[in-house]
Design an enzyme around this catalytic site. Structure first.
Site, short mmCIF file in Angstrom:
data_model
loop_
_atom_site.label_atom_id
_atom_site.label_comp_id
_atom_site.label_asym_id
_atom_site.label_seq_id
_atom_site.Cartn_x
_atom_site.Cartn_y
_atom_site.Cartn_z
N ARG A 290 3.71 -2.38 8.85
CA ARG A 290 2.31 -1.96 8.72
C ARG A 290 1.53 -2.05 10.04
O ARG A 290 0.36 -1.65 10.09
CB ARG A 290 1.59 -2.81 7.64
CG ARG A 290 2.20 -2.65 6.24
CD ARG A 290 1.26 -3.18 5.16
NE ARG A 290 0.04 -2.39 5.06
CZ ARG A 290 -0.99 -2.70 4.29
NH1 ARG A 290 -0.95 -3.81 3.55
NH2 ARG A 290 -2.07 -1.95 4.25
N HIS B 130 -2.67 -12.04 -1.23
CA HIS B 130 -3.91 -11.76 -0.48
C HIS B 130 -5.06 -12.36 -1.27
O HIS B 130 -5.04 -12.35 -2.51
CB HIS B 130 -4.18 -10.24 -0.39
CG HIS B 130 -3.52 -9.54 0.75
ND1 HIS B 130 -2.98 -8.27 0.62
CD2 HIS B 130 -3.34 -9.90 2.05
CE1 HIS B 130 -2.49 -7.88 1.80
NE2 HIS B 130 -2.69 -8.85 2.68
N CYS C 126 -7.66 -3.23 -3.12
CA CYS C 126 -6.77 -2.99 -1.99
C CYS C 126 -6.99 -1.61 -1.38
O CYS C 126 -6.76 -1.40 -0.20
CB CYS C 126 -5.31 -3.10 -2.42
SG CYS C 126 -4.83 -4.69 -3.06
N ASP D 27 1.96 2.25 3.21
CA ASP D 27 0.97 1.30 2.69
C ASP D 27 -0.44 1.57 3.19
O ASP D 27 -1.37 0.80 2.91
CB ASP D 27 1.37 -0.13 3.05
CG ASP D 27 2.37 -0.75 2.05
OD1 ASP D 27 2.43 -0.26 0.90
OD2 ASP D 27 3.06 -1.71 2.43
N ARG E 53 -0.31 -14.23 4.41
CA ARG E 53 -0.48 -13.15 5.39
C ARG E 53 -1.35 -13.59 6.58
O ARG E 53 -0.88 -13.71 7.69
CB ARG E 53 -1.09 -11.91 4.73
CG ARG E 53 -0.24 -11.31 3.61
CD ARG E 53 1.02 -10.66 4.16
NE ARG E 53 1.85 -10.08 3.12
CZ ARG E 53 1.79 -8.81 2.70
NH1 ARG E 53 0.94 -7.99 3.24
NH2 ARG E 53 2.60 -8.37 1.76
N1 ARG Z 1 2.23 -3.19 -0.03
C1 ARG Z 1 1.05 -3.73 0.58
C2 ARG Z 1 1.40 -5.00 1.32
O1 ARG Z 1 2.18 -5.77 0.82
C3 ARG Z 1 -0.01 -4.00 -0.43
C4 ARG Z 1 -1.30 -4.43 0.15
C5 ARG Z 1 -2.32 -4.73 -0.88
N2 ARG Z 1 -3.60 -4.86 -0.28
C6 ARG Z 1 -4.48 -5.79 -0.58
N3 ARG Z 1 -5.65 -5.73 -0.03
N4 ARG Z 1 -4.18 -6.80 -1.37
O2 ARG Z 1 0.93 -5.25 2.41
#
Ligand code: ARG
Length: 274
Positions: free
Chosen positions: A95, A173, A267, A70, A144
């Protein structure tokens, strides 16, 4: 509307999807059973980078690391305002290690790097509007980033930070539900936010460009704008029409492969604000 929109040269940070795959699922878009065309992902990413440089912007490239699929979503690595970089602290273990790579980039570049104590996913959940109300940070929470990180960002960056609650897991997000179109205005999908946060947004941005569910679902809000040119993914045709109607120029790029990880244009791009 025949407004003259003025672009400003930007500096961005991106990370090529050399190790990209959907190996785990931490958002509703990710399905480990759907195949990803890794070569196409790199090509599409290159086109995005060329699009941004072609518009006159500078793009720094962060070296991708194996086992961090990612990492291509570079927006999540930090949030910068006026030379200060507030580091990320990722929610999911898969991550976590990305944060150190971003930190090393900012420290090597002479930024005033501030390590976070609270969970936050950088520009994924923070947006900056330099000319709204004298300089305003918008901050998302609910999936998040923790609200405690909003207070920390305000302390570190010295700008009023407005917390907005995200309520739809597809738009996990802030940058999937809201974007800065220029230094003072935003576009957003109201349904991604709590009723109270919708009210806050209406009060702060009475002239916002409103998006609908289909726009958000097509990742039309996951855009990068320089104040005039709005770079967004080619599936977001409705959103392209809306930004054009508001006097901006839509610039479309294909990002089908990175969508499978739950991300699009924004992203992949962190804005660096020296
Ligand atoms: N697969 C990543 C996650 O779920 C995607 C992140 C997308 N990034 C963003 N800035 N919206 O963390």
């Amino acid at each position: 509307m025949s407004q003259h929109r003025i672009p400003r040269n930007r500096t961005y940070l991106m990370c090529p999807p050399e190790h990209y795959e959907v190996a785990y699922a931490i958002n509703p878009w990710m399905d480990t059973a759907t195949p990803v065309d890794a070569e196409l992902a790199v090509k599409q990413w290159e086109r995005l980078r060329e699009t941004l440089t072609g518009l006159g912007h500078k793009v720094h490239v962060l070296a991708p690391e194996p086992h961090l699929p990612d990492m291509v979503y570079a927006a999540n690595g930090a949030f910068t305002v006026d030379g200060v970089a507030y580091g990320a602290r990722f929610k999911y273990a898969q991550r976590t290690a990305e944060a150190a790579a971003h930190r090393a980039f900012y420290e090597a570049g002479g930024w005033d790097f501030r390590a976070p104590t609270q969970t936050n996913e950088g520009e994924g959940d923070f947006a900056y509007l330099p000319r709204a109300h004298g300089g305003l940070i918008l901050a998302g929470y609910g999936f998040r980033t923790e609200p405690a990180a909003h207070a920390e960002a305000q302390d570190v960056l010295g700008r009023p930070t407005v917390s907005l609650r995200l309520v739809d897991p597809r738009f996990y997000h802030l940058d999937t539900a809201l974007a800065a179109l220029d230094d003072g205005n935003v576009t957003y999908y109201p349904g991604a936010f709590s009723v109270a946060s919708q009210r806050v947004l209406r009060q702060l941005f009475p002239h916002a460009v409103l998006a609908d569910e289909a726009d958000a679902y097509a990742f039309g809000l996951n855009l990068v704008s320089d104040g005039r040119n709005v770079v967004l993914n080619s599936e977001a045709t409705g959103m392209a029409r809306k930004v054009e109607a508001a006097g901006y120029t839509a610039v479309l790029v294909e990002l089908s492969e990175l969508k499978k990880g739950g991300g699009s244009v924004k992203c992949c791009v962190a804005e660096l604000r020296p």
